[in-house]
Design a protein around this motif. Structure first.
Motif, short mmCIF file in Angstrom:
data_model
loop_
_atom_site.label_atom_id
_atom_site.label_comp_id
_atom_site.label_asym_id
_atom_site.label_seq_id
_atom_site.Cartn_x
_atom_site.Cartn_y
_atom_site.Cartn_z
N HIS A 119 0.82 -1.21 0.00
CA HIS A 119 0.00 0.00 0.00
C HIS A 119 0.86 1.26 0.00
CE1 HIS A 119 -3.69 2.22 0.75
NE2 HIS A 119 -3.03 2.95 1.62
N ASP A 120 0.44 2.24 -0.82
CA ASP A 120 1.13 3.54 -0.89
C ASP A 120 2.58 3.43 -1.34
OD1 ASP A 120 -0.84 5.33 -0.50
OD2 ASP A 120 -0.48 5.68 1.62
N SER A 121 2.92 2.33 -2.01
CA SER A 121 4.28 2.22 -2.54
C SER A 121 4.22 2.32 -4.08
CB SER A 121 4.90 0.88 -2.14
OG SER A 121 4.37 -0.15 -2.95
N TYR A 122 5.37 2.36 -4.68
CA TYR A 122 5.41 2.46 -6.15
C TYR A 122 4.90 1.19 -6.82
CZ TYR A 122 6.82 7.00 -7.59
OH TYR A 122 6.79 8.34 -7.91
N PHE A 123 4.76 0.09 -6.06
CA PHE A 123 4.16 -1.11 -6.63
C PHE A 123 2.74 -0.81 -7.11
CE2 PHE A 123 1.90 -5.10 -6.68
CZ PHE A 123 2.81 -6.00 -7.21
N VAL A 124 2.03 -0.04 -6.30
CA VAL A 124 0.65 0.31 -6.64
C VAL A 124 0.63 1.25 -7.85
CG1 VAL A 124 -1.47 1.38 -5.78
CG2 VAL A 124 -0.10 -0.04 -4.27
N VAL A 125 1.60 2.16 -7.91
CA VAL A 125 1.69 3.05 -9.08
C VAL A 125 1.86 2.22 -10.35
CG1 VAL A 125 2.98 4.94 -10.14
CG2 VAL A 125 2.67 4.90 -7.66
N ALA A 126 2.75 1.23 -10.27
CA ALA A 126 2.97 0.35 -11.43
C ALA A 126 1.69 -0.40 -11.78
CB ALA A 126 4.09 -0.63 -11.12
N HIS A 127 1.03 -0.95 -10.76
CA HIS A 127 -0.19 -1.74 -11.00
C HIS A 127 -1.25 -0.92 -11.72
CE1 HIS A 127 -4.03 -3.63 -10.37
NE2 HIS A 127 -4.40 -2.65 -9.56
N PHE A 128 -1.56 0.26 -11.18
CA PHE A 128 -2.71 0.95 -11.80
C PHE A 128 -2.36 1.57 -13.14
CE2 PHE A 128 -1.60 4.54 -8.79
CZ PHE A 128 -1.43 5.54 -9.72
N HIS A 129 -1.07 1.83 -13.37
CA HIS A 129 -0.73 2.29 -14.72
C HIS A 129 -0.82 1.14 -15.73
CE1 HIS A 129 0.71 6.06 -12.85
NE2 HIS A 129 0.47 6.57 -14.04
N TYR A 130 -0.44 -0.05 -15.29
CA TYR A 130 -0.60 -1.21 -16.18
C TYR A 130 -2.07 -1.44 -16.52
CZ TYR A 130 4.04 -3.17 -16.90
OH TYR A 130 5.33 -3.37 -17.35
N VAL A 131 -2.93 -1.25 -15.52
CA VAL A 131 -4.37 -1.46 -15.76
C VAL A 131 -4.94 -0.33 -16.63
CG1 VAL A 131 -6.63 -1.53 -14.66
CG2 VAL A 131 -4.73 -2.80 -13.68
N LEU A 132 -4.63 0.90 -16.26
CA LEU A 132 -5.30 2.03 -16.93
C LEU A 132 -4.69 2.33 -18.30
CD1 LEU A 132 -5.79 4.34 -13.84
CD2 LEU A 132 -7.55 3.12 -15.09
N VAL A 133 -3.38 2.36 -18.38
CA VAL A 133 -2.76 2.63 -19.69
C VAL A 133 -2.96 1.43 -20.60
CG1 VAL A 133 -0.64 3.22 -20.89
CG2 VAL A 133 -1.13 4.23 -18.67
N GLY A 134 -2.72 0.24 -20.05
CA GLY A 134 -2.96 -0.96 -20.86
C GLY A 134 -4.42 -1.11 -21.20
N GLY A 135 -5.28 -0.91 -20.22
CA GLY A 135 -6.71 -1.17 -20.42
C GLY A 135 -7.46 -0.10 -21.16
N MET A 136 -6.89 1.11 -21.23
CA MET A 136 -7.65 2.17 -21.88
C MET A 136 -6.85 2.91 -22.96
SD MET A 136 -8.22 5.66 -21.81
CE MET A 136 -9.56 6.60 -22.49
N VAL A 137 -5.61 3.26 -22.66
CA VAL A 137 -4.86 4.10 -23.62
C VAL A 137 -4.50 3.32 -24.88
CG1 VAL A 137 -2.78 5.48 -23.96
CG2 VAL A 137 -4.00 5.60 -21.79
#
Lengths: 130, 845
Positions: B398-416
């Motif tokens: 929680h609140d680490s860069y792991f989460v930053v990586a996770h949601f960018h993989y989901v959002l950029v991968g899933g939408m962009v």
């Protein structure tokens, strides 16, 4: 023109609800179990040793069984469910699509409800566990 | 199955009279010169919408580059801490609110009428209003970064950090009022999409034949309707606390900062799927074309979209695993997080199966590459999503860069990535030239490699302990190399986006592109013009262009339904929601300044409130309402009698009551209002469980005598009865006098009186909204119902004016029906509020 054919409108909206029976029951289960468990724990009603709470666990299991039973009923008796919701007989040409979507959604919802209910069997209801 | 079985005659015979096509072109003509801003055609406003959304993507991306430059090495001083806080707040807020949601809503506005072969969505001015409101509000919000007025509390704006004590100045208010206003714009678009998908499909396009993108947009819009009101309520509560000191989130007065988290994430988690589902819908449209085969598992994908939409509402607490909630509660949300992985997986397998089942090998075009990139990146994001759904792991990550990586993989991968595939795939609908395959492949590889170089190392950086949202870090932590790699990756992504922009400048030219360049099977690749398709086909399969090769020619020759403009204005066919059988012809409004003025003044109202220019803001508010009234005055056109759309079908040109599109829109609006009130109800009960000691009757003044709520209730019920009576006293056609106006005015007075009496009762007990969260919640109930009552009063008075001017009678009564529906809703909400506010303290007392 003002159409008074509300039965047609009921069928349109009812068909959408029919498809969504499973997820609606899942949402109902989540609301009931989260609301009941968090309220009972917040007011320390029925808390036993080690954060256990038979009342909260029982409520979670009871609500889950009820919602799951309704989902099973819809799964097994789609025609009756459709008539109950829409007040109309099922449309012939779309029926395979409507029933299969409803049934798969109900199946997924049953799984999700089972997942959620299992927690009450495995964990003390009100403990922080850390 | 074919679109028009050979043994059935086509609805219309050719050749069609020449004036039909001329009429269509004249009626649907796009305004020229500076008047283009008044346009409402979906292709014009949709293209503008997507263009502005892309602009925000680029702007927020530039902010990301500044942040990555700052983080490239430890102990860097490229930007200061305060500016960094503004940068990551505006980056996240812009990407989520000003790019992602608007971009997919824009695609809905632009593509749905074409996919449904409708002339336009049913409320074109509402779409245009939403778009202009978003443009004005969004640009002003983004510009705050340039003059040190940008919010600093993160895109999630958690209190207590965002309370006045810790965030003085106007920065946070720009977020609360600016984004709150843009959410209203998103809801307006969602109403349009729900009614459009359900009621403007072509004849024969049953639910089982709907394009997957239409399903995805229907679920997307439904999710907005239920998710956005929670964050709108949250922003209202926080802004009211900041402006007037009502302590919803202040712990020492019975508030709770975690309430914000509940409300925000009840919106925030579905938001992820609000962004992802339309993108998944787009992928489900493109893969069959690229594989030249029907989508494998159509029903399963419909199920997956619906299930994902629903289950996403059960995940909000998985953003709050570390807030101290009992473990069993966490398991409910952990379970839902696991459950949602199943429908997401179903879609991925369906896409892979479609590729494998292709009639020919998957064509490796630019859209295909972006889709394959999406599958790779999104699947990785999904895997780390399952990891953070496991409570013990989340407590560590929680609140680490792991989460930053996770949601960018989901959002950029899933939408962009799907969005860029979309740009290349559907460009021919609005551009006379295709985008370049060569430049597109460069753009893809730069973005794909850049993305993984930028974000994969962040998993490791996070597991190595680097927290999120830090403006710098000590050089001796061992994070430097990983951060430098991430920064190189970020600039590589930017290079890919730059190549795409160059491609746009070189090749994008407004106009109609080549006809069906990808050999797709769906209706948006029918020949199109400003009026959409020349005639509206009867659909009998999911891939009509594949199943009936002559369809394009037939439609273009006007041999299907509604080949002209029989009412002399803009119109399209309204069909039933399930079977898509023709019901009536809707008369639609054309270009206008009114919705533009309404958007500008509404934006001014909210933004001026931010900087405390109350008088000017209120003036703009009044002008916005006036513009809306002028706009709506031009609607509700009288019946033109029945028109022949072809195939022996004659349809009415006016409809009111439960079958009309306006009734459906009003019901959807009521669902929005009800969602907001349910969020309030949750907040009331939540704060009571947190701070029962401030609740009446023990901790605050007891509720007033029951005479007050009974009096209010009597006025709510009495007003509704008057409305019911007024409906029965509407004048006959051609007459303008009846008792209806008097009854409407009396009902409006009663509903205002009901709320006034309720407030008066609490003032009489000495209850102070600033004294405790209980007092704040009590007055908030009246405030929320008062808002609805304000709209109700305007609707009633508007109906009075329509009748007085002879534009409301027993037949032409949409205005009255809408006012009546909302009056009943407001009364029901008011009654529920009375039971809660006066009954609950007595129950627990």
């Amino acid at each position: 023109m003002r159409m008074r054919d509300t039965s047609s409108n009921r069928q349109m909206i009812g068909t959408l609800i029919f498809i969504l029976i499973g997820p609606i029951l899942w949402a109902l289960q989540l609301t009931l179990i989260y609301g009941a468990q968090s309220s009972l724990c917040a007011f320390e009603v029925g808390i036993g040793a080690n954060g256990g709470n038979v009342l909260a666990a029982g409520t979670v299991i009871g609500a889950s069984v009820l919602c799951m039973a309704l989902a099973v009923a819809a799964f097994v008796m789609p025609g009756a469910s459709y008539r109950l919701i829409t007040g109309a007989s099922s449309p012939d040409d779309q029926w395979p699509f409507l029933t299969s979507v409803m049934r798969i959604l109900a199946g997924l919802s049953l799984l999700a409800m089972l997942y959620a209910a299992l927690g009450a069997v495995l964990l003390p209801a009100c403990a922080q566990l850390r | 199955m074919s679109t028009q079985p050979d043994n059935l005659p086509l609805p219309n015979k050719g050749p069609r009279p020449e004036h039909e096509l001329e009429d269509l072109k004249r009626v649907w003509a796009t305004p020229k010169g500076f008047r283009i801003v008044t346009a409402v055609n979906n292709t014009v406003v949709g293209t503008l919408y997507i263009g502005i959304a892309f602009l925000f993507f680029v702007l927020a991306g530039i902010l990301a580059l500044v942040m990555r430059t700052q983080l490239a090495v430890g102990d860097n001083a490229f930007v200061g801490q305060d500016l960094y806080n503004q940068l990551f707040t505006v980056h996240g807020t812009t990407m989520m609110f000003l790019f992602a949601v608007p971009a997919v809503e824009a695609l809905g506005v632009m593509l749905l009428p074409q996919m449904l072969a409708a002339r336009d969505l049913p409320f074109p001015r509402l779409s245009a209003f939403a778009i202009w409101a978003y443009i004005i509000g969004g640009l002003v919000f983004f510009s705050t970064i340039f003059y040190d007025l940008a919010p600093k509390g993160g895109w999630f704006m958690y209190p207590p950090l965002t309370l006045t004590e810790y965030s003085p100045g106007d920065n946070a208010d720009f977020w609360l009022l600016g984004i709150g206003f843009i959410e209203i714009s998103a809801i307006a678009g969602a109403i349009e999409i729900v009614v459009g998908v359900l009621r403007t499909r072509p004849p024969g396009m049953t639910l089982a034949r709907m394009p997957i993108f239409a399903w995805a947009m229907l679920i997307f819009a439904a999710m907005i309707i239920f998710a956005f009101p929670a964050v709108i309520l949250a922003t209202m509560l926080l802004e009211i606390e900041r402006a007037f000191g009502w302590p919803f989130f202040t712990a020492e007065l019975g508030g709770d900062a975690v309430l914000w988290q509940h409300l925000f994430w009840f919106f925030g988690h579905p938001e992820v799927y609000i962004i992802f589902l339309p993108a998944a819908g787009l992928v489900s449209m493109m893969i069959p074309t690229m594989a030249q085969t029907p989508l494998v598992g159509y029903r399963l994908i419909v199920v997956a979209l619906i299930a994902t939409g629903f289950f996403s509402f059960g995940l909000w607490v998985h953003h709050m695993f570390t807030t101290g909630i009992p473990a069993l509660s966490l398991t409910f949300f952990s379970a839902a997080s696991m459950a949602v992985a199943i429908p997401s997986g179903i879609q991925v397998f369906s896409w892979i199966a479609t590729i494998a089942a292709g009639r020919e090998r998957l064509r490796l075009t630019v859209p295909s590459l972006f889709i394959l990139g999406f599958l790779f990146i999104f699947t990785l994001g999904g895997l780390t999503g399952v990891m953070v759904a496991i409570v013990p792991f989340d407590l560590q990550a929680h609140d680490s860069y792991f989460v930053v990586a996770h949601f960018h993989y989901v959002l950029v991968g899933g939408m962009v990535f799907p969005l860029f595939a979309t740009f290349y795939y559907w460009a021919p609908l609005v551009s006379s030239r295709m985008l370049s395959e060569r430049l597109g492949k460069w753009a893809f590889w730069l973005m794909f490699i850049g993305f993984n170089v930028a974000f994969f190392p962040m998993h490791i950086t996070g597991l190595a302990g680097m927290p999120r949202r830090v403006w710098t870090y000590p050089s001796n932590m061992g994070w430097d190399v990983l951060n430098t790699i991430s920064t190189v990756g970020a600039f590589t992504i930017a290079a890919g986006v730059l190549v795409f922009i160059i491609d746009l400048f070189r090749n994008f030219r407004f106009g109609n592109g080549p006809e069906n360049p990808w050999n797709a099977g769906t209706l948006e690749f029918l020949p199109n013009d400003v009026y959409s398709t020349r005639s509206i086909p009867r659909v009998t399969s999911r891939d009509p262009l594949w199943d009936r090769p002559s369809l394009s020619r037939e439609v273009e020759e006007g041999l299907h339904y509604l080949p002209g403009a029989p009412t002399g204005g803009r119109e399209t066919i309204v069909t039933s929601a399930v079977e898509a059988e023709p019901q009536y012809v809707i008369q639609m409004p054309g270009p206008s300044w009114t919705h533009l003025a309404a958007a500008a003044f509404t934006a001014a109202f909210f933004l001026l409130l931010t900087i405390k220019q109350v008088t000017i803001a209120l003036t703009c508010g009044v002008l916005a309402i006036a513009a809306c009234l002028v706009w709506t005055w031009q609607l509700d056109k009288p019946s033109q009698g029945e028109v022949d759309i072809g195939g022996g079908i004659k349809l009415p040109t006016y409809m009111t009551g439960p079958l009309s599109h306006s009734w459906w829109a009003m019901v959807v609006l009521m669902l929005v209002a009800a969602s907001l009130y349910v969020s309030y109800f949750f907040s009331y009960l939540y704060l009571w469980t947190v701070s029962p000691e401030v609740w009446a009757p023990a901790g605050s003044p007891a509720p007033p005598s029951l005479l007050y709520p009974l009096g209010s209730a009597a006025m709510f019920v009495g007003g509704s009865a008057l409305i019911l009576w007024a409906g029965r006293r509407l004048p006959e056609e051609g007459r303008s006098w009846s008792a209806t106006p008097l009854l409407l005015v009396a009902a409006a007075i009663l509903i205002v009186g009901a709320i006034g009496l309720e407030v008066l009762g609490h003032i009489g007990t000495g209850l102070d909204p600033k004294a405790s969260s209980y007092g704040a919640m009590v007055y908030m109930a009246a405030f929320l119902t008062g808002q609805a009552a304000f709209a109700t009063v305007i609707l009633c008075l508007f109906a009075v004016a329509r009748q007085v001017t002879g534009q409301l009678d027993r037949r032409r009564r949409v205005t009255f029906d809408n006012a009546a529906l909302f009056f009943y809703y407001t009364s029901a909400q008011g009654l529920f509020g009375l039971v809660l506010i006066h009954g609950f303290p007595r129950l627990i007392g």
